[in-house]
Design an enzyme around this catalytic site. Sequence first.
Site, PDB file in Angstrom:
ATOM      1  CB  SER A 119     -79.661  18.776  28.252  1.00  0.00           C
ATOM      2  OG  SER A 119     -79.054  17.868  27.367  1.00  0.00           O
ATOM      3  CG  ASP A 173     -84.325  16.628  22.164  1.00  0.00           C
ATOM      4  OD1 ASP A 173     -83.241  16.574  21.569  1.00  0.00           O
ATOM      5  OD2 ASP A 173     -84.421  16.919  23.366  1.00  0.00           O
ATOM      6  CG  HIS A 204     -81.643  19.193  23.218  1.00  0.00           C
ATOM      7  ND1 HIS A 204     -82.241  18.256  24.035  1.00  0.00           N
ATOM      8  CD2 HIS A 204     -80.472  19.529  23.831  1.00  0.00           C
ATOM      9  CE1 HIS A 204     -81.467  18.028  25.086  1.00  0.00           C
ATOM     10  NE2 HIS A 204     -80.391  18.799  24.994  1.00  0.00           N
TER      11      HIS A 204
END
Length: 222
Positions: A119, A173, A204
């Site tokens: 991320s 996601d 995610h």
Amino acid sequence: MTNDPLETIEIETAPAPRASIIWLHGLGADGHDFEPIVPELGLPKTLAVRFVFPHAPMRPVTINGGAVMRAWYDVVAAGGDRREVEPGVRESARQIEALIDRERARGIADSAIVLAGFSQGGAMALHTGLRHRERLAGIMALSCFLPLAEAVAAEGSPANRDVPIFMAHGTHDPMIPLARGHAARDLLTGLGYRIEWHEYPMPHSVCAEEVADIAAWLTRIL
């Protein structure tokens, strides 16, 4: 922001490591987040690796109402997307470069260092790794996008134009849509970078199939 070195957690898979993996966590997490992945990777016993898990600095994050949390940079909402704030990206890159310098001082060549992240951490791995002055072993960018994308063509280091890059993204996601991962991949491919791209049916997060693919890639490049 402070110039103090980042605090880190370190795990060595064997004495006298000959490679290092600097693994950057996501927004609001910390260096402990990916500690459990070390045994899950099941890297060969002959591959002595030092995993370095830094804690991002504490800072207010605009998109989260200004709450103070660990973040590599501030995030704002713009045009329906989450957007990075440039000064934080640049400052964190300098701090990550200091971690690479420390590994070099401990006897690990740049060519045996992997920059990895998830991320926000993946975005920073791309940003820093593509600009690093010496050839790295590889860059791993999980469930992320390419920050300051418009500057990569001008700022990318010639030393890492052919660095192996592992990118992966979940097809479901909700935080960083798959399309942003595709955009990063396509921009880098268009600039001539070598991308090993993977997609997994997940949100995610990280999944078992992805961990196996990461382990295979790390074994190849190290």
